[in-house]
Design an enzyme around this catalytic site. Structure first.
Site, PDB file in Angstrom:
ATOM      1  N   PRO A   2       0.678  -1.284  -0.004  1.00  0.00           N
ATOM      2  CA  PRO A   2      -0.055  -0.161  -0.080  1.00  0.00           C
ATOM      3  C   PRO A   2       0.825   1.194  -0.086  1.00  0.00           C
ATOM      4  CG  PRO A   2      -0.280  -0.834   2.280  1.00  0.00           C
ATOM      5  CD  PRO A   2       0.559  -1.877   1.119  1.00  0.00           C
ATOM      6  N   GLU A   3       0.334   2.421  -0.679  1.00  0.00           N
ATOM      7  CA  GLU A   3       0.779   3.455  -0.601  1.00  0.00           C
ATOM      8  C   GLU A   3       0.248   4.666  -0.176  1.00  0.00           C
ATOM      9  OE1 GLU A   3       2.671   4.564  -4.479  1.00  0.00           O
ATOM     10  OE2 GLU A   3       2.669   2.340  -5.035  1.00  0.00           O
TER      11      GLU A   3
END
Length: 292
Positions: A2-3
């Site tokens: 995830p960013e």
DNA sequence: CCTGGGACCTGACCGC
DNA sequence: TGCGGTCAGGTCCCAG
């Protein structure tokens, strides 16, 4: 994996489902999940138990929950495959369940940290005077932070002797950008990932920063990017921004601007996706650091 | 100081 | 079916 947009989706879930709840019991099921908590799993569990959780916060890809009644926080990072799930207490354990937090209330749900690759984890840290866990003091503000300093970022970028994608991924310069959104922003800005940062004019770096913000806001509105069930929000649901990606994962597919087949290049043990026509490689320049 | 490369993990997928 | 290689959204640490 995830960013920033995916982590923000998780933060909002925590804000909604665990804010104000008091920790009843903590189980650490895998030591690597608390490796950033030097005193170990037993200490993590003991120190967290009995405290009331405050409102979840985020900087870049780091999440933390300040304890409402103490000067420290639970810090979390999802790494490449971490999930924070709010599950019914009677739901079967996930295969990669690493930490369980039960609550001292009658809501019937618990918080679970699930992580296949164990690059993520939870830990406890004292807060700095500005309310940040001390170990992430080196993480830069992210581009969605109202106090992000655009001019300082642009100036710092020009001083770096590196390439633009490396700089975007440097969390001490700008946080929250990972491999997907770096490629997306570079595609939008028509910049090749190996462009030297020192060659970017102020208008070019301002434009790039604008694209970083735009693509992150668009992803956030779609609930984040997810290719499979590995990335989900606290309720186990996937976002759908993967359908809107213009560069990442599109090898051999036509560029959405000019139709040229997109390319993938190995890059730092991963990949860079780009359009060979819209994003021209930089001309070979004189070696950096050589003076006349 | 700064920069680049490798280590740290598990699992899915592909070609042989 | 099995095996080896490659790939995956991140961060830290260390050598140069």
């Amino acid at each position: 994996m995830p960013e920033l947009p995916e982590v923000e989706v998780v933060r909002r879930g925590l804000e909604r489902w665990v804010d104000g709840r008091t920790v009843g019991e903590v189980e650490v099921l895998h030591p690597r999940a608390v490796r950033r908590h030097p005193a170990g799993g037993a200490d993590f569990a003991a120190r967290l138990t009995g405290h009331r959780l405050g409102t979840a916060r985020r900087r870049g890809k780091y999440l933390w929950i300040p304890l409402a009644d103490s000067g420290f926080s639970v810090l979390g990072h999802l790494g490449m495959s971490g999930q924070l799930l709010v599950q019914p207490e009677n739901a079967p354990d996930e295969k990669h369940l690493r930490i369980r937090v039960r609550f001292d209330d009658a809501l019937g749900t618990e918080l679970r940290f699930v992580d296949q690759r164990t690059f993520g984890g939870l830990s406890l840290h004292d807060n700095t005077p500005d309310g940040l866990p001390d170990v992430i003091a080196h993480i830069a503000r992210d581009p969605l932070d109202p106090e992000f300093d655009d001019a300082a970022f642009q100036a710092a970028l020009r001083l770096r002797r590196t390439t633009v994608k490396r700089a975007l991924l440097d969390q001490s310069l700008i946080s929250g950008v990972g491999n997907i959104y770096a490629d997306e922003a570079l595609w939008r800005a028509r910049l090749h990932y190996e462009r030297p940062t020192a060659s970017l004019t102020r208008p070019r770096s301002a434009e790039l920063l604008g694209h970083v913000r735009d693509v992150m806001n668009a992803a956030l509105a779609a609930g984040g990017t997810s290719f499979d069930s590995l990335y989900v929000n606290v309720n186990g649901e996937s976002g759908y921004f993967d359908r809107s990606l213009d560069a990442y994962g599109r090898e051999d597919e036509p560029c959405r601007r000019c139709g040229t087949p997109m390319r993938r290049r190995p890059w730092m043990n991963r990949s860079s996706y780009f359009c060979p026509r819209c994003q021209r490689p930089p001309r070979a320049a004189a070696p950096v650091g050589v003076r006349a």
